[in-house]
Design an enzyme around this catalytic site. Structure first.
Site, PDB file in Angstrom:
ATOM      1  N   ASP A 116      13.131   7.685 -12.956  1.00 50.18           N
ATOM      2  CA  ASP A 116      13.419   8.289 -14.289  1.00 50.18           C
ATOM      3  C   ASP A 116      13.744   9.892 -13.808  1.00 50.18           C
ATOM      4  O   ASP A 116      12.911  10.369 -12.843  1.00 50.18           O
ATOM      5  CB  ASP A 116      11.840   8.352 -15.052  1.00 50.18           C
ATOM      6  N   TYR A 121       3.967   3.677  -5.252  1.00 49.76           N
ATOM      7  CA  TYR A 121       4.316   4.833  -6.046  1.00 49.76           C
ATOM      8  C   TYR A 121       2.697   5.605  -5.787  1.00 49.76           C
ATOM      9  O   TYR A 121       1.589   5.052  -5.944  1.00 49.76           O
ATOM     10  CB  TYR A 121       4.278   4.764  -7.508  1.00 49.76           C
ATOM     11  N   ASP A 162       5.499   7.999 -21.079  1.00 52.67           N
ATOM     12  CA  ASP A 162       5.344   8.914 -19.933  1.00 52.67           C
ATOM     13  C   ASP A 162       5.313  10.398 -20.760  1.00 52.67           C
ATOM     14  O   ASP A 162       5.316  10.520 -21.814  1.00 52.67           O
ATOM     15  CB  ASP A 162       6.430   8.900 -19.041  1.00 52.67           C
ATOM     16  N   ARG A 194       4.944   3.130 -15.674  1.00 51.67           N
ATOM     17  CA  ARG A 194       4.410   3.710 -17.107  1.00 51.67           C
ATOM     18  C   ARG A 194       3.810   2.648 -17.916  1.00 51.67           C
ATOM     19  O   ARG A 194       3.076   2.716 -18.825  1.00 51.67           O
ATOM     20  CB  ARG A 194       5.556   4.692 -17.746  1.00 51.67           C
TER      21      ARG A 194
END
Length: 306
Positions: free
Chosen positions: A39, A67, A81, A181
């Site tokens: 993203d 992550y 998000d 997310r």
């Protein structure tokens, strides 16, 4: 033409397509692609293939990923998000560390996850995010994903628009197709509150990490300083394949057979992961499918000369 993989440390605010477009100019070839989007808000490992390196990308898309992220409890957004508008708030006063750890544990392992509706998943041929932006109420079906690691690193109390929130720093390791997310959203709901992601940094795709990464600024400076003679960094096909895939060493006869498009005996029949097959000289010959007794090539990198 140069060929291989390059790991870009994607900056925030750039789309994955933007990074590909820039690297086509930097590497001076149109043959550049990426192994799974990030993203625009996210940073970190974006794996690009250059030249024949693009043929490896298919096998990296399905690799597990790691992550680091910050989850804000107490607010939900339309995108799950920080890029989306806040849609609702929830209480965080009753959330202690024991409750947080229990909720994280429930979201670890093999789970069913409903992807964010503002995602690139196609619904009847159209991207889900496009339908949401057009005003549709999109409900995507749950799908199985694996969260192999979900660790809380830090918890901080805060305030957002006059509302108490908790910011939770986490590290997660997930299977391909997992939305971090959505984990943030589900963590908030599991705790009787709301949640969304405020920061996301991808630190690993398969065996490729930030240690392999280059910033766009560094790549641009290298090209500008060296001009046409600049040697742009690339991980060679062989090294990239060994880092990203299970490796198999071939005999001369097996390498020759694969080069002619023939099948060979599988080393481990039933193996679901793609296998990088190397000649005795260390050349990447092919990526194999060993799911059956005989292995076939997904793609051949070193065809036999006629």
């Amino acid at each position: 033409m140069s060929e291989g993989l390059v790991v870009v440390d994607k900056p925030s605010g750039w789309s994955s397509h933007d990074v590909v477009a820039r690297c086509r100019r930097l590497y001076r070839t149109k043959k550049v692609g990426h192994a799974g989007t990030l993203d625009p808000m996210a940073t970190g490992v974006l794996v690009l293939g250059v030249g024949r390196g693009t043929k490896l990308l298919t096998f990296l898309v399905g690799a597990d990923k790691e992550y680091t992220a910050t989850i804000r409890l107490g607010q939900a957004t339309v995108t799950d998000d920080a890029e989306g508008e806040v849609t609702s708030v929830g209480e965080v006063a009753g959330i202690d560390r024991a409750a947080l750890d229990a909720a994280v544990a429930r979201l670890t392992g093999d789970i069913e996850q409903v992807p964010s509706s503002v995602s690139a998943i196609k619904v009847e041929g159209e991207r889900s995010y496009a339908r949401v932006r057009a005003g549709e109420d999109v409900q995507l079906p749950a799908r199985p994903v694996t969260v192999s690691r979900f660790d809380v690193l830090d918890v901080r109390q805060g305030d957002a628009d006059g509302h108490p929130v908790l910011d939770v720093d986490v590290v997660v390791e997930v299977s391909s197709g997992t939305y971090v997310r959505a984990l943030a959203r589900d963590l908030g709901e599991d705790l009787g509150s709301r949640g969304h992601l405020t920061a996301l940094r991808r630190t690993r795709v398969g065996g490729l990490t930030l240690e392999h990464g280059h910033s766009l600024d560094a790549l641009t400076a290298l090209r500008e300083a060296g001009g046409d003679e600049a040697i742009m960094p690339l991980t060679p096909l062989e090294e990239a394949a060994r880092a990203a895939l299970v490796a198999r060493e071939l005999t001369e006869g097996e390498a020759r057979a694969l080069g002619y498009g023939q099948r060979i005996e599988s080393a481990e029949p039933g193996r679901s992961q793609p296998v990088a097959a190397f000649s005795p000289a260390g050349v990447l010959v092919a990526v194999l499918d060993e799911s059956r007794a005989t292995a076939r090539a997904h793609v051949v990198f070193a065809p036999a000369s006629s």
